[in-house]
Design an enzyme around this catalytic site. Structure first.
Site, PDB file in Angstrom:
ATOM      1  N   GLY A 115      -9.113 -11.832 -55.533  1.00 51.86           N
ATOM      2  CA  GLY A 115     -10.243 -11.404 -54.704  1.00 51.86           C
ATOM      3  C   GLY A 115      -9.948 -10.270 -53.751  1.00 51.86           C
ATOM      4  O   GLY A 115     -10.723 -10.025 -52.820  1.00 51.86           O
ATOM      5  N   LYS A 116      -8.882  -9.537 -53.980  1.00 57.24           N
ATOM      6  CA  LYS A 116      -8.504  -8.466 -53.042  1.00 57.24           C
ATOM      7  C   LYS A 116      -9.536  -7.331 -53.028  1.00 57.24           C
ATOM      8  O   LYS A 116      -9.939  -6.871 -51.952  1.00 57.24           O
ATOM      9  CB  LYS A 116      -7.122  -7.886 -53.417  1.00 57.24           C
ATOM     10  CG  LYS A 116      -5.998  -8.914 -53.395  1.00 57.24           C
ATOM     11  CD  LYS A 116      -4.674  -8.310 -53.783  1.00 57.24           C
ATOM     12  CE  LYS A 116      -4.604  -7.721 -55.165  1.00 57.24           C
ATOM     13  NZ  LYS A 116      -4.818  -8.691 -56.266  1.00 57.24           N
ATOM     14  N   SER A 117      -9.929  -6.878 -54.225  1.00 57.34           N
ATOM     15  CA  SER A 117     -10.895  -5.768 -54.256  1.00 57.34           C
ATOM     16  C   SER A 117     -12.247  -6.229 -53.717  1.00 57.34           C
ATOM     17  O   SER A 117     -12.960  -5.462 -53.058  1.00 57.34           O
ATOM     18  CB  SER A 117     -11.043  -5.225 -55.680  1.00 57.34           C
ATOM     19  OG  SER A 117      -9.807  -4.718 -56.116  1.00 57.34           O
ATOM     20  N   PRO A 165      -1.789 -12.347 -55.847  1.00 56.81           N
ATOM     21  CA  PRO A 165      -1.658 -11.989 -57.261  1.00 56.81           C
ATOM     22  C   PRO A 165      -2.940 -11.364 -57.791  1.00 56.81           C
ATOM     23  O   PRO A 165      -3.952 -11.301 -57.084  1.00 56.81           O
ATOM     24  CB  PRO A 165      -1.374 -13.340 -57.937  1.00 56.81           C
ATOM     25  CG  PRO A 165      -1.962 -14.348 -57.009  1.00 56.81           C
ATOM     26  CD  PRO A 165      -1.817 -13.790 -55.629  1.00 56.81           C
ATOM     27  N   MET A 166      -2.904 -10.933 -59.029  1.00 55.48           N
ATOM     28  CA  MET A 166      -4.118 -10.398 -59.657  1.00 55.48           C
ATOM     29  C   MET A 166      -5.201 -11.471 -59.623  1.00 55.48           C
ATOM     30  O   MET A 166      -4.908 -12.665 -59.650  1.00 55.48           O
ATOM     31  CB  MET A 166      -3.826  -9.973 -61.103  1.00 55.48           C
ATOM     32  CG  MET A 166      -2.922  -8.763 -61.204  1.00 55.48           C
ATOM     33  SD  MET A 166      -2.576  -8.295 -62.919  1.00 55.48           S
ATOM     34  CE  MET A 166      -4.162  -7.659 -63.441  1.00 55.48           C
ATOM     35  N   ASP A 167      -6.434 -11.051 -59.539  1.00 52.29           N
ATOM     36  CA  ASP A 167      -7.594 -11.946 -59.592  1.00 52.29           C
ATOM     37  C   ASP A 167      -7.707 -12.869 -58.385  1.00 52.29           C
ATOM     38  O   ASP A 167      -8.279 -13.945 -58.464  1.00 52.29           O
ATOM     39  CB  ASP A 167      -7.547 -12.781 -60.891  1.00 52.29           C
ATOM     40  CG  ASP A 167      -8.915 -13.330 -61.270  1.00 52.29           C
ATOM     41  OD1 ASP A 167      -9.921 -12.679 -60.939  1.00 52.29           O
ATOM     42  OD2 ASP A 167      -8.971 -14.407 -61.891  1.00 52.29           O
ATOM     43  N   ASP A 185      -7.189   0.524 -51.658  1.00 51.33           N
ATOM     44  CA  ASP A 185      -7.044  -0.487 -52.711  1.00 51.33           C
ATOM     45  C   ASP A 185      -5.934  -0.083 -53.683  1.00 51.33           C
ATOM     46  O   ASP A 185      -5.569   1.084 -53.782  1.00 51.33           O
ATOM     47  CB  ASP A 185      -8.376  -0.671 -53.451  1.00 51.33           C
ATOM     48  CG  ASP A 185      -8.441  -2.018 -54.173  1.00 51.33           C
ATOM     49  OD1 ASP A 185      -7.660  -2.930 -53.808  1.00 51.33           O
ATOM     50  OD2 ASP A 185      -9.255  -2.171 -55.091  1.00 51.33           O
ATOM     51  N   GLU A 186      -5.430  -1.081 -54.410  1.00 47.53           N
ATOM     52  CA  GLU A 186      -4.316  -0.894 -55.364  1.00 47.53           C
ATOM     53  C   GLU A 186      -3.146  -0.193 -54.664  1.00 47.53           C
ATOM     54  O   GLU A 186      -2.491   0.697 -55.237  1.00 47.53           O
ATOM     55  CB  GLU A 186      -4.770  -0.109 -56.603  1.00 47.53           C
ATOM     56  CG  GLU A 186      -5.996  -0.682 -57.320  1.00 47.53           C
ATOM     57  CD  GLU A 186      -5.766  -2.030 -57.989  1.00 47.53           C
ATOM     58  OE1 GLU A 186      -4.616  -2.508 -58.033  1.00 47.53           O
ATOM     59  OE2 GLU A 186      -6.765  -2.620 -58.467  1.00 47.53           O
ATOM     60  N   GLN A 228      -0.268  -1.113 -54.064  1.00 50.00           N
ATOM     61  CA  GLN A 228       1.075  -1.280 -54.647  1.00 50.00           C
ATOM     62  C   GLN A 228       1.532  -0.009 -55.361  1.00 50.00           C
ATOM     63  O   GLN A 228       2.730   0.234 -55.493  1.00 50.00           O
ATOM     64  CB  GLN A 228       1.108  -2.468 -55.624  1.00 50.00           C
ATOM     65  CG  GLN A 228       0.379  -2.299 -56.951  1.00 50.00           C
ATOM     66  CD  GLN A 228      -1.093  -2.670 -56.885  1.00 50.00           C
ATOM     67  OE1 GLN A 228      -1.605  -2.942 -55.809  1.00 50.00           O
ATOM     68  NE2 GLN A 228      -1.781  -2.699 -58.019  1.00 50.00           N
TER      69      GLN A 228
HETATM   70  N1  ADP Z   1     -18.644 -14.741 -62.296  1.00 50.83           N
HETATM   71  C1  ADP Z   1     -17.937 -14.992 -61.191  1.00 50.83           C
HETATM   72  N2  ADP Z   1     -18.413 -15.785 -60.230  1.00 50.83           N
HETATM   73  C2  ADP Z   1     -17.719 -16.037 -59.125  1.00 50.83           C
HETATM   74  N3  ADP Z   1     -16.522 -15.503 -58.865  1.00 50.83           N
HETATM   75  C3  ADP Z   1     -15.993 -14.715 -59.786  1.00 50.83           C
HETATM   76  C4  ADP Z   1     -16.656 -14.380 -60.989  1.00 50.83           C
HETATM   77  N4  ADP Z   1     -15.858 -13.553 -61.699  1.00 50.83           N
HETATM   78  C5  ADP Z   1     -14.744 -13.378 -60.962  1.00 50.83           C
HETATM   79  N5  ADP Z   1     -14.825 -14.067 -59.822  1.00 50.83           N
HETATM   80  C6  ADP Z   1     -13.830 -14.147 -58.771  1.00 50.83           C
HETATM   81  O1  ADP Z   1     -13.529 -12.840 -58.349  1.00 50.83           O
HETATM   82  C7  ADP Z   1     -12.207 -12.834 -57.847  1.00 50.83           C
HETATM   83  C8  ADP Z   1     -11.471 -11.661 -58.419  1.00 50.83           C
HETATM   84  O2  ADP Z   1     -11.904 -10.610 -57.696  1.00 50.83           O
HETATM   85  P1  ADP Z   1     -11.147  -9.202 -57.622  1.00 50.83           P
HETATM   86  O3  ADP Z   1     -11.575  -8.664 -56.307  1.00 50.83           O
HETATM   87  O4  ADP Z   1     -11.468  -8.430 -58.840  1.00 50.83           O
HETATM   88  O5  ADP Z   1      -9.602  -9.626 -57.603  1.00 50.83           O
HETATM   89  P2  ADP Z   1      -8.288  -8.770 -57.349  1.00 50.83           P
HETATM   90  O6  ADP Z   1      -8.692  -7.450 -56.758  1.00 50.83           O
HETATM   91  O7  ADP Z   1      -7.449  -9.592 -56.417  1.00 50.83           O
HETATM   92  O8  ADP Z   1      -7.636  -8.626 -58.676  1.00 50.83           O
HETATM   93  C9  ADP Z   1     -11.557 -14.141 -58.243  1.00 50.83           C
HETATM   94  O9  ADP Z   1     -11.484 -14.960 -57.086  1.00 50.83           O
HETATM   95  C10 ADP Z   1     -12.513 -14.693 -59.257  1.00 50.83           C
HETATM   96  O10 ADP Z   1     -12.500 -16.068 -59.242  1.00 50.83           O
HETATM   97  C1  LIG Z   2       1.503  -7.320 -62.660  1.00 48.67           C
HETATM   98  C2  LIG Z   2       1.270  -5.865 -62.846  1.00 48.67           C
HETATM   99  C3  LIG Z   2       0.005  -5.326 -62.700  1.00 48.67           C
HETATM  100  N1  LIG Z   2      -0.181  -4.006 -62.887  1.00 48.67           N
HETATM  101  C4  LIG Z   2      -1.534  -3.454 -62.747  1.00 48.67           C
HETATM  102  C5  LIG Z   2      -2.603  -4.155 -63.510  1.00 48.67           C
HETATM  103  C6  LIG Z   2      -3.856  -3.838 -62.720  1.00 48.67           C
HETATM  104  O1  LIG Z   2      -4.344  -2.570 -63.168  1.00 48.67           O
HETATM  105  C7  LIG Z   2      -3.327  -3.718 -61.289  1.00 48.67           C
HETATM  106  C8  LIG Z   2      -3.616  -4.933 -60.455  1.00 48.67           C
HETATM  107  O2  LIG Z   2      -4.994  -4.948 -60.157  1.00 48.67           O
HETATM  108  P1  LIG Z   2      -5.739  -6.222 -59.509  1.00 48.67           P
HETATM  109  O3  LIG Z   2      -6.948  -5.604 -58.867  1.00 48.67           O
HETATM  110  O4  LIG Z   2      -4.823  -6.874 -58.508  1.00 48.67           O
HETATM  111  O5  LIG Z   2      -6.075  -7.143 -60.624  1.00 48.67           O
HETATM  112  O6  LIG Z   2      -1.915  -3.561 -61.396  1.00 48.67           O
HETATM  113  C9  LIG Z   2       0.881  -3.177 -63.176  1.00 48.67           C
HETATM  114  O7  LIG Z   2       0.716  -1.965 -63.293  1.00 48.67           O
HETATM  115  N2  LIG Z   2       2.122  -3.706 -63.330  1.00 48.67           N
HETATM  116  C10 LIG Z   2       2.357  -5.010 -63.184  1.00 48.67           C
HETATM  117  O8  LIG Z   2       3.536  -5.444 -63.340  1.00 48.67           O
END
Ligand code: ADP
Ligand SMILES: Cc1cn([C@H]2C[C@H](O)[C@@H](COP(=O)(O)O)O2)c(=O)[nH]c1=O
Length: 215
Positions: free
Chosen positions: A16-18, A12-14, A88-89, A91
Site C-alpha cells: 500500500g505504499k503508492s 514489501p511490494m503490495d 515514490d519507488e 529504492q
Molecule cells: N481490489 C482491491 N480492493 C482493495 N484493496 C486492494 C485491491 N487491490 C489491491 N488492493 C490493496 O492495495 C494495496 C497495494 O497497493 P499499492 O499502493 O499498489 O502497493 P505498493 O505500492 O506497496 O506496492 C494492497 O494493500 C492491496 O491489498
Molecule cells: C523485489 C524487487 C522489486 N523490484 C521492482 C518491482 C517493482 O517494479 C518495484 C516495486 O514496486 P511496488 O510499488 O513496491 O510494488 O520494484 C526490483 O526492481 N527488484 C527487486 O528485487
C-alpha cells in the site's frame, strides 16, 4: 514551529505504499499545500505514481542524472511554492539523490515523504533505501501488511522467473506481483522466502513441514 522532515515509508511490494503516497498528496493539497510528485521506473512504464487500488497520477520522472535539490531550487526560482515532495519507488534513487532530498528538508524547510521497498529479491538492501534508513527522521511501515500464502505477514519479496523462484540476477527488474507475466514477484514471510517455497509450490508439495502456521 514544526520542523520539516524526511520520512521513509517502507514495506514489501503490495503493502500500500503508492496508495499511501497518493493519499498523502491528496490530503496535503486539500489544505492548500503545494507539492511535487516524483517517481522512478513506475510499473505503468510512464512517469506516474500508480496504486493497485486503481488510482494513478502524473509525476516527475527521476532520472539518474537529476539533481533533486537543484530541481526544487529551480522550481522555486521560477516562482512556484513547494511545501512537500512525494517520492515514490525511492529504492531506485541513487544514494546521492537521497542526500539531496535531506538537503531539501534541512536547507529549504520542505517536507519530503519517500516510499519504497527496503530490500530486493535477494534480501539485499537497495542503495537508495539504505541511504534513506541512514538519513530519515522517521522510518514508517504501512499499516496493512500483505500476507504470505501461509498466513503470516509477508516481509520479503521473491522474484519468479518462468515459474521458478530465483536468487540471482540484476537488482532492478520492474514488474508486478501475481502470475501472468514471465517475470513477476511474490511476497513471502522470511521462512518461506528462505526455504524458497512459493504459493504455487505449496499447493503442489504441501507437507507436514510446510503446513500453515507450523512452529
Ligand atoms: N481490489 C482491491 N480492493 C482493495 N484493496 C486492494 C485491491 N487491490 C489491491 N488492493 C490493496 O492495495 C494495496 C497495494 O497497493 P499499492 O499502493 O499498489 O502497493 P505498493 O505500492 O506497496 O506496492 C494492497 O494493500 C492491496 O491489498
Ligand atoms: C523485489 C524487487 C522489486 N523490484 C521492482 C518491482 C517493482 O517494479 C518495484 C516495486 O514496486 P511496488 O510499488 O513496491 O510494488 O520494484 C526490483 O526492481 N527488484 C527487486 O528485487
Amino acid at each position: 514551529m514544526r520542523m520539516a522532515e524526511l520520512v521513509f515509508h517502507t514495506g514489501p511490494m503490495d503493502s500500500g505504499k503508492s496508495t499511501l503516497a497518493l493519499q498523502m498528496d491528496h490530503a496535503q493539497s486539500a489544505h492548500d499545500r503545494q507539492g511535487v510528485r516524483y517517481a522512478m521506473h513506475d510499473r505503468s512504464g510512464a512517469a506516474r505514481i500508480t496504486s493497485r487500488i486503481g488510482l494513478s497520477v502524473e509525476a516527475v520522472e527521476v532520472t539518474d542524472s537529476l539533481d533533486l535539490y537543484q530541481d526544487v531550487v529551480d522550481r522555486l526560482s521560477r516562482g512556484g511554492r513547494i511545501d512537500y515532495l512525494i517520492c515514490d519507488e525511492a529504492q531506485f534513487y541513487r544514494p546521492e539523490q537521497i542526500d539531496q532530498l535531506a538537503r531539501v528538508v534541512d536547507d529549504l524547510g520542505i517536507d519530503v515523504y519517500c516510499f519504497g521497498i527496503l530490500a530486493d529479491f535477494r534480501t539485499e538492501l537497495f542503495p537508495g533505501s539504505k541511504r534513506l534508513v541512514e538519513l530519515a527522521d522517521r522510518v514508517v511501515q504501512p499499516p496493512v501488511s500483505p500476507l504470505c500464502w501461509c498466513g503470516r505477514p509477508a516481509t520479503h519479496n521473491a522474484r519468479i522467473v518462468g515459474g521458478v523462484m530465483v536468487r540471482q540476477g540484476d537488482q532492478v527488474g520492474v514488474g508486478d506481483i501475481g502470475g501472468g507475466s514471465e517475470i513477476h514477484y511474490e511476497v513471502l514471510c522470511r521462512r518461506h522466502h528462505r526455504q524458497g517455497i512459493t504459493g504455487e509450490m505449496s499447493k503442489a508439495t504441501l507437507s507436514e513441514q510446510t503446513l500453515p502456521f507450523d512452529d
